[in-house]
Design a protein around this motif. Structure first.
Motif, PDB file in Angstrom:
ATOM      1  N   GLN A 383      31.875  42.627  34.399  1.00 46.58           N
ATOM      2  CA  GLN A 383      32.766  43.757  34.120  1.00 46.58           C
ATOM      3  C   GLN A 383      33.969  43.750  35.060  1.00 46.58           C
ATOM      4  N   LEU A 384      33.760  43.313  36.309  1.00 45.90           N
ATOM      5  CA  LEU A 384      34.885  43.206  37.236  1.00 45.90           C
ATOM      6  C   LEU A 384      35.894  42.168  36.758  1.00 45.90           C
ATOM      7  N   LYS A 385      35.417  41.013  36.292  1.00 46.30           N
ATOM      8  CA  LYS A 385      36.329  39.985  35.786  1.00 46.30           C
ATOM      9  C   LYS A 385      37.118  40.496  34.588  1.00 46.30           C
ATOM     10  N   PHE A 386      36.445  41.258  33.726  1.00 44.47           N
ATOM     11  CA  PHE A 386      37.148  41.866  32.591  1.00 44.47           C
ATOM     12  C   PHE A 386      38.221  42.828  33.100  1.00 44.47           C
ATOM     13  N   SER A 387      37.875  43.616  34.140  1.00 46.31           N
ATOM     14  CA  SER A 387      38.854  44.540  34.738  1.00 46.31           C
ATOM     15  C   SER A 387      40.053  43.777  35.264  1.00 46.31           C
ATOM     16  N   SER A 388      39.800  42.658  35.924  1.00 47.78           N
ATOM     17  CA  SER A 388      40.896  41.865  36.503  1.00 47.78           C
ATOM     18  C   SER A 388      41.876  41.410  35.434  1.00 47.78           C
ATOM     19  N   LYS A 389      41.343  40.941  34.315  1.00 49.54           N
ATOM     20  CA  LYS A 389      42.207  40.499  33.215  1.00 49.54           C
ATOM     21  C   LYS A 389      43.068  41.649  32.707  1.00 49.54           C
TER      22      LYS A 389
END
Length: 479
Positions: A383-389
């Motif tokens: 979910q953090l990686k999705f947030s970063s994008k």
């Protein structure tokens, strides 16, 4: 005389049996209330506790019609309530042992157990033994409620104590004539560089590199003062260390009402654009533009329901709603640069990548079982990686449309896995060291593409650097 005595005993048995099942039904609500007494009220649990009481009486009536003996029916009803009200926890334990099982398998197992126990009570247990067990259940659950109630007394006293926080800071007038837009985004539980390395093993350097390529100034070593959102956020909004972790939630929530930061920009000629995820930031008449999502996940009522056998319906509805909300928040952040070309202050509090963890790094739905899985750091990391994008998409749009803007992006604290694993009996050799990593935050600033020094500064001190540079003010660092 003997007949009157028998009738009296039957009425007494019925009365104690009803009290016994009610004590089981209301205990979960009172447990949550007493353990969150600084921020919760009795009225928060009354509707759901009333529903549990109604269910308990109905189940007692059904079991009595099946067994024909009120004491045995009371014990069976208590067992059913314990299993049904704690179904999610029981399911989690069983799945740890037998990971191939799913919700419906476990529900069938529990129903089979209930039927077996019902047959055992009806054929093997005497009424006298059942009466004693029923009385023990009543005493145990009543005792637990009293113990939790006594433990909540200090919190009740603190909650009702008068605490006056002075947020009447004299607003400094800035020296800016042409006012480029300012954006301040805060993403809850976005771990800093060291935090992610320690608790997920992930090196987030590509994200920071992409931000630096866009002109951001990056600090990988920034830390806030606590790991508590309701301390850090009102302190940020009121430009000082005025709130502490030992204050009640009710007191700290006062810091969200017309905070100093909003007044500072407003009185320096800015219009306010506020994004309030879960309604944490109140939207009043001083706000010109706004976007908010409604808080419903953090109510005591939902905390109770999500532990019951009913939880899949509740969580499935929530999961589908939440990802739509998150997508709409990021879309609004991207569109904020188009509201007006200057004199706009946009503040966004986004409770993401904070749980519930509903998507992986590609935006695909996660299983319901992962929604609060603190033990699997990959769930949070996705979910953090999705947030970063999504963050990169937003800032690229803002910089393209508003290159003279100032963009501050922070988090309140990092990934707090150790706090929750500690509550699950995980041991840590040096807790102060762990807290040092937990407090490591996301902290980056785009200042019209210019270089400014924010390395290792807290979120609050970073904000002071920006305000002093932008407005020509003289905020002093908090040590």
């Amino acid at each position: 005389m003997q007949k009157e005595k028998v009738n009296h005993l039957k009425i007494k048995d019925v009365f104690i049996s009803i009290l016994s099942v009610i004590s089981v039904a209301i205990y979960p609500g009172l447990f949550l209330l007493f353990n969150n007494i600084e921020e919760a009220y009795l009225v928060d649990i009354l509707p759901i506790s009333g529903l549990f009481i109604l269910i308990s009486i109905c189940v007692l009536l059904i079991t009595f019609l099946l067994i024909k003996e009120i004491n045995k029916a009371s014990i069976l009803t208590s067992l059913i309530l314990i299993l049904m009200l704690n179904f999610a926890l029981i399911e989690k334990v069983i799945i740890k042992v037998l990971p191939m099982l799913y919700y419906w398998h476990i529900l069938f197992i529990i129903l089979t157990i209930i039927i077996g126990v019902a047959h055992l009570f009806k054929t093997k247990f005497s009424s006298e033994i059942a009466k004693n067990i029923r009385f023990i259940i009543l005493v145990v659950f009543t005792g637990l409620m009293i113990i939790n109630g006594v433990g909540a007394i200090p919190g009740i006293i603190e909650k009702n104590a008068d605490v006056n926080i002075d947020n009447d800071l004299v607003i400094q007038k800035g020296s800016v004539k042409n006012n480029p837009n300012v954006y301040f985004f805060l993403f809850d539980e976005y771990g800093g560089h060291e935090n992610l390395l320690r608790y997920t093993g992930y090196d987030n350097s590509p994200f920071y590199d992409a931000l630096e390529a866009l002109g951001f100034n990056v600090s990988k070593n920034s830390r806030n003062y606590t790991a508590d959102t309701y301390t850090e956020l009102p302190n940020l909004l009121n430009l000082g260390q005025k709130y502490s972790t030992n204050m009640s939630r009710e007191v700290k929530m006062q810091g969200f009402l017309n905070p100093v930061l909003f007044r500072l920009f407003n009185e320096n000629g800015f219009q306010l654009n506020i994004i309030s995820d879960y309604g944490h930031i109140p939207i009043d008449s001083s706000v010109d533009y706004s976007f908010k999502t409604e808080m419903y996940e953090d109510t005591l009522e939902n905390f109770l329901l999500k532990n019951t056998v009913y939880y899949p319906l509740l969580l499935d509805q929530y999961k589908n709603t939440r990802i739509l909300e998150v997508e709409s928040i990021f879309q609004y952040l991207s569109d904020s640069c188009k509201i007006q070309p200057e004199n706009l202050f946009t503040f966004a509090y986004v409770e993401f990548p904070h749980l519930p963890w509903v998507v992986d790094e590609f935006g695909n739905n996660l299983p319901l079982s992962e929604k609060q899985n603190w033990e699997n750091s990959d769930t949070y990391l996705g979910q953090l990686k999705f947030s970063s994008k999504k963050i990169l998409e937003v800032v690229e749009i803002i910089i393209e449309n508003d290159p003279e803007a100032i963009i501050v992006i922070q988090s309140d604290h990092g990934y707090r896995q150790p706090i929750y694993l500690k509550n699950l009996s995980e041991n840590y050799d040096d807790w102060d060291l762990e807290m040092n990593y937990i407090r490591n935050i996301l902290n980056v600033v785009y200042y019209k593409g210019e270089k400014i020094d924010i390395e290792s500064l807290s979120g609050l001190n970073t904000l002071f650097v920006v305000l002093n540079e932008y407005f020509g003010m003289n905020f002093e660092f908090v040590k």
